[in-house]
Design an enzyme around this catalytic site. Sequence first.
Site, PDB file in Angstrom:
ATOM      1  N   LYS A  41      40.110  -1.493   1.339  1.00 59.97           N
ATOM      2  CA  LYS A  41      41.397  -1.435   0.632  1.00 59.97           C
ATOM      3  C   LYS A  41      42.508  -1.069   1.618  1.00 59.97           C
ATOM      4  CE  LYS A  41      40.503   3.356  -0.718  1.00 59.97           C
ATOM      5  NZ  LYS A  41      39.881   4.210  -1.757  1.00 59.97           N
ATOM      6  N   ARG A 136      40.827  10.706 -12.880  1.00 57.84           N
ATOM      7  CA  ARG A 136      41.702   9.626 -12.415  1.00 57.84           C
ATOM      8  C   ARG A 136      41.487   8.400 -13.295  1.00 57.84           C
ATOM      9  NH1 ARG A 136      41.494   7.667  -6.143  1.00 57.84           N
ATOM     10  NH2 ARG A 136      39.433   6.920  -6.742  1.00 57.84           N
ATOM     11  N   TYR A 269      69.217  12.688  15.796  1.00 56.13           N
ATOM     12  CA  TYR A 269      69.936  12.913  14.536  1.00 56.13           C
ATOM     13  C   TYR A 269      69.951  14.388  14.151  1.00 56.13           C
ATOM     14  CZ  TYR A 269      70.130   7.933  13.352  1.00 56.13           C
ATOM     15  OH  TYR A 269      70.392   6.603  13.336  1.00 56.13           O
ATOM     16  N   MET A 317      64.286   5.932  12.724  1.00 61.99           N
ATOM     17  CA  MET A 317      63.614   4.830  12.045  1.00 61.99           C
ATOM     18  C   MET A 317      62.795   3.985  13.022  1.00 61.99           C
ATOM     19  SD  MET A 317      65.197   1.809   9.661  1.00 61.99           S
ATOM     20  CE  MET A 317      65.726   2.856   8.309  1.00 61.99           C
TER      21      MET A 317
HETATM   22  C1  LIG Z   1      38.730   4.887  -1.281  1.00 64.45           C
HETATM   23  C2  LIG Z   1      37.509   5.001  -2.082  1.00 64.45           C
HETATM   24  C3  LIG Z   1      36.255   5.124  -1.458  1.00 64.45           C
HETATM   25  C4  LIG Z   1      36.095   5.333   0.027  1.00 64.45           C
HETATM   26  O1  LIG Z   1      36.244   6.691   0.321  1.00 64.45           O
HETATM   27  P1  LIG Z   1      36.017   7.217   1.831  1.00 64.45           P
HETATM   28  O2  LIG Z   1      36.267   8.672   1.736  1.00 64.45           O
HETATM   29  O3  LIG Z   1      37.047   6.512   2.662  1.00 64.45           O
HETATM   30  O4  LIG Z   1      34.651   6.832   2.200  1.00 64.45           O
HETATM   31  C5  LIG Z   1      35.130   5.096  -2.255  1.00 64.45           C
HETATM   32  N1  LIG Z   1      35.224   4.968  -3.592  1.00 64.45           N
HETATM   33  C6  LIG Z   1      36.413   4.857  -4.231  1.00 64.45           C
HETATM   34  C7  LIG Z   1      36.434   4.732  -5.708  1.00 64.45           C
HETATM   35  C8  LIG Z   1      37.583   4.891  -3.500  1.00 64.45           C
HETATM   36  O5  LIG Z   1      38.765   4.802  -4.144  1.00 64.45           O
END
Ligand SMILES: *Cc1c(COP(=O)(O)O)cnc(C)c1O
Length: 379
Positions: A41, A136, A269, A317
């Site tokens: 992801k 969640r 800045y 930036m």
């Molecule tokens: C991101 C995620 C993982 C991976 O977690 P890591 O700590 O990077 O291994 C596994 N399961 C779900 C549901 C996630 O959202």
Amino acid sequence: MYSNSHLKRSWVEIDLEQLKINLQVYKNFLKDKVDIIAVVKADAYGHGAVIIAKELNKIGIKKFAVSNVEEGIELRNANIEGDILILGYTPIENIELVIKYNLTQTLLNEDYIDLIIEKGYFKLKCEIAIDTGMNRIGLDANEKSRSESIIRKAYDKLKVTGIFTHLSCADSTNEENIDFTMEQIFKFHSIVSCLDDLKLSNIHILNSAGGISYFTKTNYNNLIRLGIILYGLRPSISFELLPSIKPILRWKSVVSMVHKVKSNDFIGYSRNFHVKEELSIATIPTGYADGYPRYLSNKGHVLINGQIAKIVGNICMDQFMIDITNIDNVEIGTEVILIDTDDVNLLSADNVAYSINTIGYEIISNISKRVPRIYIEGE
Ligand SMILES: *Cc1c(COP(=O)(O)O)cnc(C)c1O
């Protein structure tokens, strides 16, 4: 190797050989038969999902997880083979795309399941999320019989291929957190044991940290969702990596200009750095729009000519400044390392993250699209 001069502003180098080493070391630590869902992801945590998934496809990884339908489609368009599980929300209007691209959707809760059934998406491949304490997504593990009947409703109408839960503190060594994790695992077992007759093929609990710390605590350990350790980072700062697992990403930039700044001047800045004695300053053409955290203003470091140089003034930036007063041979084009592959030094993504109260995940996944990724096979 980097003759393309347009790359010589700010770029990351990604070591695909080390990616394979990380995976192999992790698998060896568990047992050979363990199957991996490679979590790619967020563009493979900033490493480039297509190239990472291709590399993993080549060595036999046939299961992937992404966060949304667009990420899944990107992989399919690049001819990635195998299952691709969408871990998060897909708007109902886009469920057709999930089916069209042969992706698998996570079912978030009963409302979501009902909507999908109502719209008649009966060909949808999906996995059930169970909430065992993260709060969640998922069906509530505390309401076992109710959740079971919802699962059976989904199973009757849709193509349910799996069920999973997510551990919220598997990286922790705190005793209360360990108890909590064991409770999460127990709640999941309790639900899954009622569903034996469904013969679900994908039953999974463990993430990177869970695979290391809870492998022997569950029978559902033959499928692991592996994210952060694949990329060689720690699930949390105190979590010990297995020997030979290393970060696969190094972020580099160059010096664009060197000059002297006299005493009583200010740098950057908001006049955030006051010069007490004359300094030699180098400007670096990378900034927070590249994903370099602004929290490193007046605080972070870079590596230049093998020495540590301090960041002075606010990160802009697109640029920031470093103090090179005590460092020789710095000129236009001199390379600097912003994030290093050495897990123990000051510039590992995990240590940089720790210094600004965040986690390595955020540092690497925030490196923006305008920073080119360069892939290397070993160093
Ligand atoms: C991101 C995620 C993982 C991976 O977690 P890591 O700590 O990077 O291994 C596994 N399961 C779900 C549901 C996630 O959202």
